[in-house]
Structure formats: structure tokens, C-alpha cells
Design a protein around this motif. Sequence first.
Motif, short mmCIF file in Angstrom:
data_model
loop_
_atom_site.label_atom_id
_atom_site.label_comp_id
_atom_site.label_asym_id
_atom_site.label_seq_id
_atom_site.Cartn_x
_atom_site.Cartn_y
_atom_site.Cartn_z
N PRO A 27 9.03 0.89 2.98
CA PRO A 27 8.59 2.19 2.96
C PRO A 27 7.50 2.24 1.73
O PRO A 27 7.65 1.65 0.80
CB PRO A 27 9.94 2.86 2.35
CG PRO A 27 10.85 1.75 1.70
CD PRO A 27 10.61 0.44 2.11
N GLU A 28 6.65 3.28 2.05
CA GLU A 28 5.65 3.49 1.29
C GLU A 28 6.32 4.16 -0.17
O GLU A 28 7.24 4.99 0.02
CB GLU A 28 4.68 4.55 1.92
CG GLU A 28 3.87 4.11 3.19
CD GLU A 28 3.14 2.91 2.63
OE1 GLU A 28 2.51 2.93 1.48
OE2 GLU A 28 3.04 1.94 3.29
N ALA A 29 5.81 3.79 -1.26
CA ALA A 29 6.06 4.30 -2.48
C ALA A 29 6.00 5.85 -2.38
O ALA A 29 4.84 6.42 -1.95
CB ALA A 29 5.39 3.70 -3.59
N LEU A 30 6.97 6.56 -3.08
CA LEU A 30 7.17 7.77 -2.91
C LEU A 30 6.36 8.33 -4.44
O LEU A 30 6.84 7.90 -5.44
CB LEU A 30 8.60 8.43 -3.04
CG LEU A 30 8.66 10.00 -2.71
CD1 LEU A 30 8.20 10.48 -1.44
CD2 LEU A 30 10.14 10.31 -2.87
N VAL A 31 5.64 9.22 -4.20
CA VAL A 31 4.81 9.85 -5.45
C VAL A 31 5.08 11.18 -5.46
O VAL A 31 4.81 11.93 -4.52
CB VAL A 31 3.30 9.31 -5.69
CG1 VAL A 31 2.55 10.00 -6.89
CG2 VAL A 31 3.22 7.88 -5.58
N ALA A 32 5.02 11.85 -6.73
CA ALA A 32 5.24 13.22 -6.68
C ALA A 32 4.12 13.97 -6.38
O ALA A 32 2.78 13.50 -6.73
CB ALA A 32 5.52 13.71 -8.48
#
Length: 307
Positions: A27-32
Motif C-alpha cells: 500500500p502507498e505510505a500514508l502521510v498526514a
Amino acid sequence: MSSPTGPASGLPVRMPRPRQPGRHRRPEALVAPEGAPALVLAVPGTPSAATRSLTEEVVSIARSELPGLDARIGYLDGDDAEFPTLQSVLVRASEERTARFEQSRAAGTDVAKPDGPVAVVVPLLAGPDNALLRRIRQAVMDSRVAADLGDVLGPHPLLAEGLHVRLSEAGLARADRARLFTVATAADGIILASVGGEEAVQAAGITGMLLAARLAVPVMAAALDEEGSIAATAEQLRNSGSQQLALAPYLIGPEIDAGLLDAAAKEAGCAAAEALGPYPAIGKLALAKYTAALGIAPQQPQGAPVR
């Protein structure tokens, strides 16, 4: 200078990895998201250096899981000097958001006026404690800041995992049932100690069932703040055949006086494990409550499989 196939000098370069196709790709990295509300950890109990160390570690874990996260700590019984109160932390977050907006406008940047909550407040509690939750709500109201209040951290499989780890660290449970070794002091019955009344005991009982599945021993929840509850639960376990009991605090740590745990262990006539403390799952669960409140979480953190 380099070519599409490599550097002209013959030196190696790191080429971007092709994205793995199909449903098994990472999965794509989650960023704030830019301008996202702050995560404010609401910490109960009397502030201390140990409490600050614990909460800073929890916040550090949350930041490592979500780059760009604005995470802060507010103490219910803070002094606004060494330990900032929850109310003052919320006010500060609101003032800083307004200042950023005004600076952007002054610089000629066409930005929209901030909207939505300034912060998401996540109680540092394993289970529900209505008295503490009322105080947290009151602090949010007194701040006059638009803030959402997230849920407590449990029940959750990751808390069962953390309890298992703390029991094994104390020599009261096997670290891994799949491995053929014994622990001479392993308990054959666990008292899961919570605070917050009957509702908290019921919530702890859900995590207790998960812990029982991991350890293959009976687990019963009891209230630390209800006189006689620990002793009665210990007697019930012994009457059902358990002879070597252990006390597992269903607590993060700051919300209870350590002396109460010691007294409960003596009352039950058994050894006790440490509270959950800054176990890595605590930071992950705090972040999960934050992202769930904002609707940006793809899924809840998963517990480790039962061994």
C-alpha cells in the motif's frame, strides 16, 4: 551524467523500483494531509517525569507511523509550566493555526480560511473510564476550541498482545506457545485488572478473551477501584481449578497509582505484571483513533496472530 540505462561514469545508481502490480502490491505510505488537525494525547493521572517519558514515546511511535503528524500532549492534571494542561494545549494549537493562516494571507498567498476541527483528542486509556472521560470533555469545552474527541484505545487484539508480552517479561507466561519450553512460574489463571467501573470491566473482558486464546488459560476481568473485586475474582479462578494466578493490569500506567496495583496483587495473593506502558501498539492505536476520526485510515492496525 547518466543515461536511462545507468550512469555514464560506470558508477552504480539507485533506480526506482517498479511498482508491484496486482492485489499483493504494497500500500502507498500514508502521510498526514496538509493542514490536518493536531493529534492531542489526553493524559490522566498525576504528571511525573516517568509519565512524560512514557507519553513522549507513545507520541514518537505515532509520528513514525504517520509522517507529518502534528502530535501533542496535554495533561488532565497539568500545571501549564512543566506539564501543559489539555486545555492550554488545545488553545495553543488553535492560535498557531490562525497565525499560519494570517501569515499566508500577509504573504499574498491565496489560502482558504481554516475549517474543521483544530485537533482530535485521544484519551490515553485502555478502556472506558466515565469519570476521566467527563473531565476530558470538560477540558475540551473550556478551551472553546473546535476539537473532536476520539475513542479509548481498547478493546483490541493489539492490547491482548501487549498484555501477553508484559506477562512473559515478568516470567508469568510463555512468550510463544509454539515453542517447546516451559516457564516454571507461568500462571494458570489471569486476573485482568481495570479501572472505570462495570463498563470498564466488561470492555476489559473482551480483550481478556483474546488473551485467553493466546495463553490457553482462563482470564477474568476485575475492577481495581471496586473494593473486594480483585479478591472475589481470584477466589473464583481458584475454585475453578487455577492455582497459580497472575495479575495483568489492563492499564497504560498514568491513570492509576502504582500502590493500588501492589495492594491488589497482595489481596489476590499473586504476582503482577507491569502495566502496558509505552508498548508500541499503544502509539499505533492512538494514531488509529485519530485517523478514524478524520476518515483517513485505510484500516485499523492488526493484532499479531495467536500462536
